[in-house]
Write a protein that holds these residues in place. Structure first.
Motif, PDB file in Angstrom:
ATOM      1  N   MET A   1       0.858  -1.200   0.000  1.00  0.00           N
ATOM      2  CA  MET A   1       0.000   0.000   0.000  1.00  0.00           C
ATOM      3  C   MET A   1       0.894   1.251   0.000  1.00  0.00           C
ATOM      4  O   MET A   1       1.751   1.395   0.853  1.00  0.00           O
ATOM      5  CB  MET A   1      -0.870  -0.019   1.253  1.00  0.00           C
ATOM      6  CG  MET A   1      -1.694   1.213   1.349  1.00  0.00           C
ATOM      7  SD  MET A   1      -3.365   1.115   1.882  1.00  0.00           S
ATOM      8  CE  MET A   1      -3.599   0.092   3.163  1.00  0.00           C
ATOM      9  N   GLU A   5      -2.500   5.864  -1.180  1.00  0.00           N
ATOM     10  CA  GLU A   5      -3.627   5.023  -0.766  1.00  0.00           C
ATOM     11  C   GLU A   5      -3.840   5.092   0.735  1.00  0.00           C
ATOM     12  O   GLU A   5      -4.969   5.100   1.211  1.00  0.00           O
ATOM     13  CB  GLU A   5      -3.367   3.576  -1.173  1.00  0.00           C
ATOM     14  CG  GLU A   5      -3.518   3.360  -2.649  1.00  0.00           C
ATOM     15  CD  GLU A   5      -3.194   1.923  -3.001  1.00  0.00           C
ATOM     16  OE1 GLU A   5      -4.128   1.145  -3.134  1.00  0.00           O
ATOM     17  OE2 GLU A   5      -1.995   1.599  -3.097  1.00  0.00           O
ATOM     18  N   ARG A 326      -6.969  -6.753   8.730  1.00  0.00           N
ATOM     19  CA  ARG A 326      -5.927  -6.316   7.797  1.00  0.00           C
ATOM     20  C   ARG A 326      -4.653  -7.148   7.959  1.00  0.00           C
ATOM     21  O   ARG A 326      -4.024  -7.550   6.982  1.00  0.00           O
ATOM     22  CB  ARG A 326      -5.613  -4.830   8.003  1.00  0.00           C
ATOM     23  CG  ARG A 326      -6.742  -3.932   7.535  1.00  0.00           C
ATOM     24  CD  ARG A 326      -6.421  -2.462   7.746  1.00  0.00           C
ATOM     25  NE  ARG A 326      -7.557  -1.640   7.349  1.00  0.00           N
ATOM     26  CZ  ARG A 326      -7.806  -1.276   6.108  1.00  0.00           C
ATOM     27  NH1 ARG A 326      -6.975  -1.619   5.139  1.00  0.00           N
ATOM     28  NH2 ARG A 326      -8.869  -0.548   5.802  1.00  0.00           N
ATOM     29  N   LEU A 329      -4.902 -10.541   6.491  1.00  0.00           N
ATOM     30  CA  LEU A 329      -4.871 -10.582   5.030  1.00  0.00           C
ATOM     31  C   LEU A 329      -3.526 -10.162   4.463  1.00  0.00           C
ATOM     32  O   LEU A 329      -3.375 -10.038   3.253  1.00  0.00           O
ATOM     33  CB  LEU A 329      -5.976  -9.700   4.465  1.00  0.00           C
ATOM     34  CG  LEU A 329      -7.387 -10.133   4.886  1.00  0.00           C
ATOM     35  CD1 LEU A 329      -8.415  -9.146   4.392  1.00  0.00           C
ATOM     36  CD2 LEU A 329      -7.685 -11.529   4.365  1.00  0.00           C
ATOM     37  N   GLY A 330      -2.555  -9.919   5.347  1.00  0.00           N
ATOM     38  CA  GLY A 330      -1.203  -9.680   4.838  1.00  0.00           C
ATOM     39  C   GLY A 330      -0.609  -8.321   5.148  1.00  0.00           C
ATOM     40  O   GLY A 330       0.489  -8.020   4.694  1.00  0.00           O
TER      41      GLY A 330
ATOM     42  N   LEU B 110      -8.851  -6.247  -0.582  1.00  0.00           N
ATOM     43  CA  LEU B 110      -7.933  -5.971   0.521  1.00  0.00           C
ATOM     44  C   LEU B 110      -6.604  -6.746   0.471  1.00  0.00           C
ATOM     45  O   LEU B 110      -5.533  -6.144   0.622  1.00  0.00           O
ATOM     46  CB  LEU B 110      -8.659  -6.183   1.847  1.00  0.00           C
ATOM     47  CG  LEU B 110      -8.188  -5.333   3.014  1.00  0.00           C
ATOM     48  CD1 LEU B 110      -8.087  -3.865   2.651  1.00  0.00           C
ATOM     49  CD2 LEU B 110      -9.143  -5.518   4.186  1.00  0.00           C
ATOM     50  N   PRO B 111      -6.599  -8.062   0.233  1.00  0.00           N
ATOM     51  CA  PRO B 111      -5.305  -8.764   0.197  1.00  0.00           C
ATOM     52  C   PRO B 111      -4.394  -8.221  -0.911  1.00  0.00           C
ATOM     53  O   PRO B 111      -3.170  -8.193  -0.752  1.00  0.00           O
ATOM     54  CB  PRO B 111      -5.689 -10.216  -0.087  1.00  0.00           C
ATOM     55  CG  PRO B 111      -7.110 -10.327   0.349  1.00  0.00           C
ATOM     56  CD  PRO B 111      -7.722  -8.993   0.069  1.00  0.00           C
ATOM     57  N   VAL B 113      -4.281  -5.174  -1.949  1.00  0.00           N
ATOM     58  CA  VAL B 113      -3.752  -3.880  -1.507  1.00  0.00           C
ATOM     59  C   VAL B 113      -2.407  -4.081  -0.816  1.00  0.00           C
ATOM     60  O   VAL B 113      -1.491  -3.279  -0.968  1.00  0.00           O
ATOM     61  CB  VAL B 113      -4.751  -3.214  -0.535  1.00  0.00           C
ATOM     62  CG1 VAL B 113      -4.101  -2.059   0.210  1.00  0.00           C
ATOM     63  CG2 VAL B 113      -5.979  -2.728  -1.285  1.00  0.00           C
ATOM     64  N   PRO B 119      -3.661  -0.803  -8.724  1.00  0.00           N
ATOM     65  CA  PRO B 119      -5.096  -0.635  -8.462  1.00  0.00           C
ATOM     66  C   PRO B 119      -6.003  -1.112  -9.599  1.00  0.00           C
ATOM     67  O   PRO B 119      -7.033  -1.731  -9.342  1.00  0.00           O
ATOM     68  CB  PRO B 119      -5.239   0.866  -8.245  1.00  0.00           C
ATOM     69  CG  PRO B 119      -3.918   1.293  -7.744  1.00  0.00           C
ATOM     70  CD  PRO B 119      -2.907   0.408  -8.402  1.00  0.00           C
ATOM     71  N   ARG B 122      -6.180  -4.846  -9.538  1.00  0.00           N
ATOM     72  CA  ARG B 122      -6.904  -5.267  -8.346  1.00  0.00           C
ATOM     73  C   ARG B 122      -8.385  -5.383  -8.612  1.00  0.00           C
ATOM     74  O   ARG B 122      -9.024  -6.366  -8.275  1.00  0.00           O
ATOM     75  CB  ARG B 122      -6.762  -4.197  -7.262  1.00  0.00           C
ATOM     76  CG  ARG B 122      -5.578  -4.351  -6.394  1.00  0.00           C
ATOM     77  CD  ARG B 122      -5.660  -3.252  -5.367  1.00  0.00           C
ATOM     78  NE  ARG B 122      -4.358  -2.691  -5.176  1.00  0.00           N
ATOM     79  CZ  ARG B 122      -4.135  -1.540  -4.595  1.00  0.00           C
ATOM     80  NH1 ARG B 122      -5.149  -0.793  -4.188  1.00  0.00           N
ATOM     81  NH2 ARG B 122      -2.923  -1.113  -4.448  1.00  0.00           N
TER      82      ARG B 122
END
Ligand SMILES: Nc1ncnc2c1ncn2[C@@H]1O[C@H](COP(=O)(O)OP(=O)(O)O)[C@@H](O)[C@H]1O
Ligand SMILES: [Mg+2]
Lengths: 415, 234
Positions: A1, A5, A326, A329-330, B110-111, B113, B119, B122
């Motif tokens: 990220m 973002e 979060r 999920l990684g 989400l994963p 991201v 994006p 995704r």
């Protein structure tokens, strides 16, 4: 990220709790607004006194007639009168003669009067003086010439207008050669001074300074001959001494004081002021003001920071499950850390921005209603943003670390 | 012979509760091969969830070895564990664990991201994942606008979106009615057919019969480990 973002994410977080976000920001908003407003008021005051002092001449010593009746010392006056007649041309000549460091000594006789030109009138200060006064004042001609030594010896009825006086009496017309009436005497305009742009006031609580742009200058001899004054009035209102060596102003002032004391038989019917010293004094006052205001602003920023920290801690608790999801999920620790840190940074920077806007507006309002000069300096805005960012990071790091250090399973299980 | 994806040796998990200690796993060993479909059963408190959480790198063991695809998970740092959670394992929870304020699509994204997928890509992958669980028409619904079964489908789409080889599911039908539960199990069957390794915790015999191997736990150790004969399979 990436950062963009993360920022977008925290905007979503912040806008979903608008009122809370606003309340969180209040401390920062007021802190920043206070910093900017205080500094701009301080800077305005500083610039004003600087200009006033500069207008008196930085290498000058000013001997001013001291009218004790204005200070409520009626009793002292009568006894003094017997011993001393107040400031006189002889005083000026004596200083010029005895005092080696005096470059110029200009006697002045000032009085308030109405001036007329055509159908225009203007309340002005008439200053009777000598040609050297132009140099002593550090003034320049915008048109025409200043009166000469010959004008003085011949007691000619000529005058030089300050820029504001010229504007009030002649608007945009060329006044040179025109006539101005002062107390039933006619004067021919021979010159106009450049605008100095200073306002009047009282510096360091000692020295009256007026807006000299409103003055009208005439030869001293003409004033003393053409106008009637009460018998008990002193001949001069002020003597300005321009000193060759501006390093030794205070020693010079001591000598001038000694000369004056001897000539006035110890009667204190004069005041001596050194603009340069006043400047230093006002700078010192300025510093104290800045420190006090800095402390107040610092405290409100601290309170603002604690507010942010408080809310961020609550927010971490409230969003523990989200953190768990979060992480499951990684998300790495640093992803969570930056998410919360960016959020508190955004709160503080947004608060800082609103504070800057408010900090701009407050001085404007003060200027409008109180008439104080205020100057918002660009660096104070940079400072405000820097401090806001520092507060956001400084007080955001602890809650963000708390969030990042949670283990995924503990965060997921949190009820 | 198939290669093991998961090798567990003498796994111990002890919760320190101050005065007492809870032994959730007491030296458990287990091997799971590529593309196996395993159901873990056992009474409540026998350590099923504890094991699954350790397998999913959500929790760490107190001692013992855990090898995933030949890597020693027990020795990994937090970032490496996050990477495994992100890429190699898809976790499905009993209570879905969706972000309540995000819509289905955002939840599924989400994963991705956290795995630096651009994006635009995704979005496409999340849409595909939602289509594959039959939720093409619910992309912009939030969890509270979806039924339990639909929520679990979103959660499964999320577990699949990063193409992990292993799917872990802790009582995925536990919060659903029987019919919806069966729909979900059909999804797992498809996933298994596509080559995924699936480990599923359940206490319902009926659900366990979707799998090919049942491992029964008791008090933190394996009590029984047997294949499901093709006749018994659902
Ligand atoms: N966070 C925890 N703290 C303390 N004890 C726990 C914790 N999680 C699980 N346990 C205990 O460990 C044992 C196994 O739990 P769990 O793996 O959740 O069982 P289940 O087979 O029902 O999923 C239980 O006795 C439970 O009370
Ligand atoms: Mg369980």
């Amino acid at each position: 990220m990436n950062l963009r973002e993360t920022a977008a994410l925290s905007i979503v977080g912040l806008t979903s709790h608008k009122l809370r976000t606003l309340l969180t920001m209040l401390g920062i908003i007021f802190g920043v607004a206070a910093v900017i407003a205080m500094l701009s008021i301080g800077e305005g005051a500083k610039q004003e006194s600087l200009e006033q002092i500069r207008q008196m001449g930085i290498s000058n010593i000013i001997v001013q007639h001291w009218d004790k009746s204005e200070d409520g010392l009626e009793d002292a006056i009568n006894s003094d009168r017997n011993l001393s007649q107040g400031l006189s041309r002889e005083d000026a000549e004596a200083i010029q003669r005895i005092f080696p460091l005096a470059e110029y000594v200009t006697p002045q006789r000032e009085f308030k009067s109405k001036a007329l030109a055509g159908s225009n009138t203007f309340n002005t200060m008439v200053v009777g003086t000598t040609p050297e006064y132009l140099t002593v004042l550090n003034a320049r001609m915008s048109s025409g010439v200043f009166f000469s030594a010959e004008d003085v010896t011949e007691t000619r009825r000529v005058c030089v207008l300050g820029s504001d006086a010229k504007r009030a009496l002649f608007f945009f017309k060329d006044p040179i050669g025109q006539r101005v009436k002062i107390r039933s005497q006619w004067f021919t305009v021979i010159g106009v001074l450049e605008d100095k742009g200073a306002a009047g006031g009282k510096i360091g609580g000692v020295l009256e300074v007026r807006n000299t742009d409103e003055d009208i200058y005439v030869p001293l001899t003409t004033v003393l001959r053409r106008f009637q004054f009460a018998n008990d009035e002193a001949e001069l209102t002020q003597i300005t001494v321009k000193v060759t060596d501006s390093e030794s102003l205070s020693e010079a002032a001591t000598i001038v004081r000694a000369i004056m004391n001897r000539r006035h038989r110890g009667v204190e019917d004069f005041k001596i002021a050194i603009p340069e010293e006043l400047l230093r004094q006002s700078q010192k006052t300025q510093q104290i003001f800045n420190v006090v205001m800095g402390c107040i602003a610092g405290i409100s920023l601290l309170v603002g920071g604690i507010g942010i920290m408080n809310i961020m801690l609550a927010s971490v608790l409230e969003r523990t499950r989200e953190i768990g999801i979060r992480r499951a999920l990684g998300a790495r620790r640093k992803d969570i850390l930056s998410q919360f840190l960016v959020e508190s940074l955004m709160v503080s920077l947004l608060g800082g921005t609103i504070g800057v806007i408010l900090g701009y507006a407050i001085p404007e309002v003060i200027t409008l209603y109180a008439g104080w000069r205020t100057i918002v300096q660009p660096w104070t805005i940079a400072l405000a943003f820097g401090v806001s960012a520092a507060v956001g990071i400084g007080f955001g790091i602890y809650p963000a670390r708390q969030a990042a250090l949670l283990s995924p399973i503990d965060a997921l299980r949190y009820e | 012979m198939n290669a093991s994806v998961i090798q567990i040796r003498d796994l111990v998990k002890t919760y320190d509760m101050g005065a007492t200690q809870v032994h959730a796993l007491r030296g458990l060993s287990l091997d799971i091969d590529v593309n196996e479909y395993v159901a873990i059963m056992g009474p409540s408190g026998s350590g099923k969830s504890t094991l699954l959480n350790i397998l999913g790198c959500l929790d760490v063991s107190s001692s013992g070895q855990y090898e995933l695809n030949g890597q020693q998970v027990s020795e990994m740092d937090d970032d490496a564990l996050a990477h495994i959670r992100n890429r190699e394992i898809g976790f499905v929870f009993q209570t879905f664990n969706l972000l309540p304020r995000s819509d289905a699509l955002d939840n599924v994204e989400l994963p991705l991201v956290y795995s630096s997928v651009p994006p635009s890509e995704r979005r496409d992958r999340a849409v595909n994942a939602l289509e594959s669980v039959g939720l093409a028409d619910r992309m912009h619904h939030r969890p509270n606008e979806l039924s339990g079964g639909q929520r679990q489908r979103v959660a499964i789409a999320r577990a699949l979106v990063n193409d992990p080889a292993i799917i872990l599911a802790d009582e995925p039908t536990g919060a659903l009615d029987t019919r919806t539960g069966k729909e979900i199990m059909e999804l797992f069957r498809q996933l298994h057919a596509q080559g995924n390794t699936i480990i599923l915790v359940t206490h319902e015999e009926e659900i366990a019969c979707y799998s090919h191997r049942i491992v029964r736990f008791r008090d933190g150790v394996v009590e029984r480990d047997e294949p499901v004969s093709p006749e018994r399979r659902t």
